[in-house]
Write an enzyme that holds these catalytic residues in place. Structure first.
Site, PDB file in Angstrom:
ATOM      1  N   ARG A 123      -1.802 -14.022   1.693  1.00  0.00           N
ATOM      2  CA  ARG A 123      -3.140 -13.510   1.636  1.00  0.00           C
ATOM      3  C   ARG A 123      -3.655 -13.948   0.520  1.00  0.00           C
ATOM      4  NH1 ARG A 123      -1.724  -7.133   3.405  1.00  0.00           N
ATOM      5  NH2 ARG A 123       0.529  -7.388   2.439  1.00  0.00           N
ATOM      6  N   THR A 136      -7.203  -5.140   1.396  1.00  0.00           N
ATOM      7  CA  THR A 136      -6.762  -4.525   0.102  1.00  0.00           C
ATOM      8  C   THR A 136      -6.272  -5.157  -1.026  1.00  0.00           C
ATOM      9  OG1 THR A 136      -6.820  -2.152   1.200  1.00  0.00           O
ATOM     10  CG2 THR A 136      -5.872  -2.309  -0.768  1.00  0.00           C
ATOM     11  N   ASP A 176      14.779   1.920  10.191  1.00  0.00           N
ATOM     12  CA  ASP A 176      13.849   1.250  11.090  1.00  0.00           C
ATOM     13  C   ASP A 176      12.873   2.556  11.643  1.00  0.00           C
ATOM     14  OD1 ASP A 176      12.407  -0.217  13.181  1.00  0.00           O
ATOM     15  OD2 ASP A 176      13.525  -1.875  12.484  1.00  0.00           O
ATOM     16  N   ASN A 187      12.567  -0.355   6.353  1.00  0.00           N
ATOM     17  CA  ASN A 187      13.510  -1.426   6.740  1.00  0.00           C
ATOM     18  C   ASN A 187      13.453  -2.586   5.874  1.00  0.00           C
ATOM     19  OD1 ASN A 187      11.547  -2.927   7.730  1.00  0.00           O
ATOM     20  ND2 ASN A 187      12.273  -3.228   9.771  1.00  0.00           N
ATOM     21  N   TYR A 242      -0.632  -8.454  15.980  1.00  0.00           N
ATOM     22  CA  TYR A 242      -0.892  -7.702  14.930  1.00  0.00           C
ATOM     23  C   TYR A 242      -2.233  -6.652  15.399  1.00  0.00           C
ATOM     24  CZ  TYR A 242      -2.287  -5.978  10.324  1.00  0.00           C
ATOM     25  OH  TYR A 242      -2.490  -4.969   9.285  1.00  0.00           O
ATOM     26  N   THR A 260       9.311  -6.323   4.993  1.00  0.00           N
ATOM     27  CA  THR A 260       8.444  -7.138   4.242  1.00  0.00           C
ATOM     28  C   THR A 260       8.233  -6.491   2.788  1.00  0.00           C
ATOM     29  OG1 THR A 260       6.540  -5.786   5.204  1.00  0.00           O
ATOM     30  CG2 THR A 260       7.159  -8.010   6.141  1.00  0.00           C
ATOM     31  N   GLY A 261       8.713  -5.163   2.800  1.00  0.00           N
ATOM     32  CA  GLY A 261       8.615  -4.578   1.537  1.00  0.00           C
ATOM     33  C   GLY A 261       9.917  -4.902   0.494  1.00  0.00           C
ATOM     34  N   VAL A 299       1.066  -1.121   0.017  1.00  0.00           N
ATOM     35  CA  VAL A 299       0.118  -0.103   0.182  1.00  0.00           C
ATOM     36  C   VAL A 299       0.866   1.285  -0.002  1.00  0.00           C
ATOM     37  CG1 VAL A 299      -1.713   1.376   1.358  1.00  0.00           C
ATOM     38  CG2 VAL A 299      -1.742  -1.336   1.375  1.00  0.00           C
ATOM     39  N   LYS A 329      -2.080  -2.678  16.702  1.00  0.00           N
ATOM     40  CA  LYS A 329      -2.939  -1.720  15.723  1.00  0.00           C
ATOM     41  C   LYS A 329      -3.937  -1.374  17.082  1.00  0.00           C
ATOM     42  CE  LYS A 329      -1.041  -1.947  11.564  1.00  0.00           C
ATOM     43  NZ  LYS A 329      -0.609  -0.876  11.098  1.00  0.00           N
TER      44      LYS A 329
HETATM   45  P1  NAD Z   1       3.449  -4.686   3.600  1.00  0.00           P
HETATM   46  O1  NAD Z   1       3.975  -5.505   4.518  1.00  0.00           O
HETATM   47  O2  NAD Z   1       3.690  -4.829   1.903  1.00  0.00           O
HETATM   48  O3  NAD Z   1       4.257  -3.188   3.956  1.00  0.00           O
HETATM   49  C1  NAD Z   1       4.743  -2.844   5.180  1.00  0.00           C
HETATM   50  C2  NAD Z   1       5.929  -2.019   4.816  1.00  0.00           C
HETATM   51  O4  NAD Z   1       6.292  -1.598   5.922  1.00  0.00           O
HETATM   52  C3  NAD Z   1       6.995  -3.104   4.252  1.00  0.00           C
HETATM   53  O5  NAD Z   1       7.699  -2.410   3.343  1.00  0.00           O
HETATM   54  C4  NAD Z   1       8.012  -3.261   5.528  1.00  0.00           C
HETATM   55  O6  NAD Z   1       9.304  -3.538   4.887  1.00  0.00           O
HETATM   56  C5  NAD Z   1       7.986  -1.963   6.430  1.00  0.00           C
HETATM   57  N1  NAD Z   1       8.146  -2.079   7.505  1.00  0.00           N
HETATM   58  C6  NAD Z   1       7.732  -2.934   8.632  1.00  0.00           C
HETATM   59  N2  NAD Z   1       8.252  -2.836   9.694  1.00  0.00           N
HETATM   60  C7  NAD Z   1       9.083  -1.640   9.540  1.00  0.00           C
HETATM   61  C8  NAD Z   1       9.985  -0.968  10.709  1.00  0.00           C
HETATM   62  N3  NAD Z   1       9.930  -1.291  11.813  1.00  0.00           N
HETATM   63  N4  NAD Z   1      10.417   0.129  10.096  1.00  0.00           N
HETATM   64  C9  NAD Z   1      10.485   0.390   8.692  1.00  0.00           C
HETATM   65  N5  NAD Z   1       9.832  -0.083   7.837  1.00  0.00           N
HETATM   66  C10 NAD Z   1       9.124  -1.126   8.261  1.00  0.00           C
HETATM   67  O7  NAD Z   1       2.149  -4.334   3.822  1.00  0.00           O
HETATM   68  P2  NAD Z   1       0.897  -3.594   3.320  1.00  0.00           P
HETATM   69  O8  NAD Z   1      -0.221  -4.766   3.079  1.00  0.00           O
HETATM   70  O9  NAD Z   1       1.432  -2.682   2.398  1.00  0.00           O
HETATM   71  O10 NAD Z   1       0.315  -2.856   4.640  1.00  0.00           O
HETATM   72  C11 NAD Z   1       0.789  -1.364   4.989  1.00  0.00           C
HETATM   73  C12 NAD Z   1       0.096  -1.147   6.046  1.00  0.00           C
HETATM   74  O11 NAD Z   1      -1.205  -0.889   5.942  1.00  0.00           O
HETATM   75  C13 NAD Z   1       0.343  -1.787   7.373  1.00  0.00           C
HETATM   76  O12 NAD Z   1       0.502  -1.010   8.454  1.00  0.00           O
HETATM   77  C14 NAD Z   1      -0.735  -2.612   7.588  1.00  0.00           C
HETATM   78  O13 NAD Z   1      -1.078  -2.830   8.916  1.00  0.00           O
HETATM   79  C15 NAD Z   1      -2.033  -1.681   6.967  1.00  0.00           C
HETATM   80  N6  NAD Z   1      -3.119  -2.419   6.316  1.00  0.00           N
HETATM   81  C16 NAD Z   1      -3.081  -3.119   5.194  1.00  0.00           C
HETATM   82  C17 NAD Z   1      -4.249  -3.719   4.780  1.00  0.00           C
HETATM   83  C18 NAD Z   1      -4.113  -4.679   3.230  1.00  0.00           C
HETATM   84  O14 NAD Z   1      -5.119  -5.064   3.317  1.00  0.00           O
HETATM   85  N7  NAD Z   1      -3.131  -4.481   2.845  1.00  0.00           N
HETATM   86  C19 NAD Z   1      -5.080  -3.850   5.485  1.00  0.00           C
HETATM   87  C20 NAD Z   1      -5.261  -3.059   6.838  1.00  0.00           C
HETATM   88  C21 NAD Z   1      -4.247  -2.457   6.969  1.00  0.00           C
END
Ligand code: NAD
Length: 320
Positions: free
Chosen positions: A195, A184, A62, A38, A154, A41-42, A18, A158
């Site tokens: 997912r 999403t 981080d 960091n 998780y 997971t990205g 996202v 949150k």
């Molecule tokens: P994602 O895992 O693709 O993205 C999370 C990003 O955060 C990654 O790039 C990861 O490397 C980075 N990250 C994690 N811990 C970190 C840290 N300590 N410091 C710096 N970077 C860090 O997940 P996503 O689906 O893109 O979700 C993004 C956000 O939206 C999250 O907070 C998630 O909880 C929230 N969210 C997403 C969904 C969905 O359906 N995708 C639904 C509800 C909430």
């Protein structure tokens, strides 16, 4: 984008699924973007097409490290705190990191926003409702969460982050809001993150059985990523504090989702039922009245269009 143009945004977790779409959208609207990630997971590949653009900067760091946040030069007028492992596979592999980024990470991001006088938005989640006893879920529902279950790191991370935002706003006057994002989907989801959409799409493209948990009767309401980004930015541009639900209106069973993906990909794959994870929510559908009435938001990308774009992206990345 609700007419609002920020000069400079900080997006924690901007190299995630996202977050990378948020970075792109803000850049397109003329906002300079610093993406702090960091890469837990990205992936840098998610922002590779943004890196040559002058307004974009990727910072490896981080969000739980005070120096990473205070050390970023310049002033931000928007801070989007999206850093957090988000899929069950990821947060169960990184349980303590997930709790840390919701607690310390949120606190530090809030402090940076307050110091800069920036608008702050926390990416919260429909998971704060747990396995909901109320349906559809409206923002006033407090949820049904198991605090020691396999999803608790998780969900509680949150929930704590939401409490922090609320406390910071009350105690320090921080201009902070909470968006509760529901499932999403779209391009740049990671194959293997567990997912449903990326799992089913890659299984269908590979001609493998689509692994549907349990009888597949559990529902989710999926929202295409462009719509989610619209909702997040509409909240950012408003004076609302939230929490505000952002999510898709079409509730679908996982079995039906698997069938639609098989149809769309023209795959010869079949469905294979596998064990259902513990505490897997049975039903999920947002009540989005608040977003519609206060933000003028509603999802625009329908099922077939969103899934088609997603399947197209996965096919191209498998071929690349
Ligand atoms: P994602 O895992 O693709 O993205 C999370 C990003 O955060 C990654 O790039 C990861 O490397 C980075 N990250 C994690 N811990 C970190 C840290 N300590 N410091 C710096 N970077 C860090 O997940 P996503 O689906 O893109 O979700 C993004 C956000 O939206 C999250 O907070 C998630 O909880 C929230 N969210 C997403 C969904 C969905 O359906 N995708 C639904 C509800 C909430």
């Amino acid at each position: 984008m609700s007419g609002q143009v920020w000069s400079r945004a900080l997006i924690t977790g901007g190299a995630g699924f996202v977050g990378s779409h948020l970075c792109a959208r803000l850049l397109d609207a003329g906002t300079d973007v610093v993406c702090l990630d960091n890469l837990a997971t990205g992936s840098r590949a998610n922002v590779a097409d943004l890196e040559p653009r002058p307004g974009f900067r990727f910072v490896a760091g981080d969000a739980t490290d005070p120096e990473a946040l205070t050390g970023l030069p310049g002033r931000f007028d928007l801070v989007l705190h999206f850093a957090c492992p988000a899929s069950p596979v990821d947060y169960q592999r990184l349980p303590l990191e997930t709790l840390d980024v919701g607690s310390t990470g949120t606190r530090l991001a809030l402090e940076r926003a307050r110091a800069d006088g920036a608008r702050f938005v926390l990416a919260s989640t429909s998971e704060v409702y747990g396995d909901p006893l109320e349906h559809p879920q409206r923002e006033g529902y407090w949820g049904n969460v198991n605090p020691v279950g396999p999803r608790s790191v998780y969900d509680e991370s949150k929930r704590f982050a939401e409490a922090l935002v609320t406390a910071h706003r009350g105690a320090r006057g921080t201009d902070a809001a909470i968006v509760r994002i529901f499932n999403t989907y779209g391009p740049r989801m990671r194959t293997g993150d567990g997912r449903a959409v990326p799992t089913f799409v890659t299984q269908a493209l590979d001609g493998l059985p689509l692994t549907v948990a349990g009888d597949g009767g559990q529902t989710r309401s999926l929202c295409y990523v462009d719509d989610t980004v619209d909702g997040v930015l509409a909240l950012a541009a408003s004076a609302e504090t939230g929490p505000v639900n952002i999510g898709g209106g079409d509730e679908i069973t996982m079995l039906e989702l698997a069938r639609r993906i098989i149809e769309l990909t023209g795959s010869a794959s079949r469905v294979r039922h596998v064990g259902r994870p513990v505490d897997d929510p049975a039903r999920r559908r947002p009540d989005t009245r608040l977003a519609r009435e206060r933000l003028g938001w509603r999802p625009r990308v329908g099922w077939s269009e969103g899934l088609e774009r997603t399947v197209g992206w996965f096919s191209r990345s498998v071929a690349a």
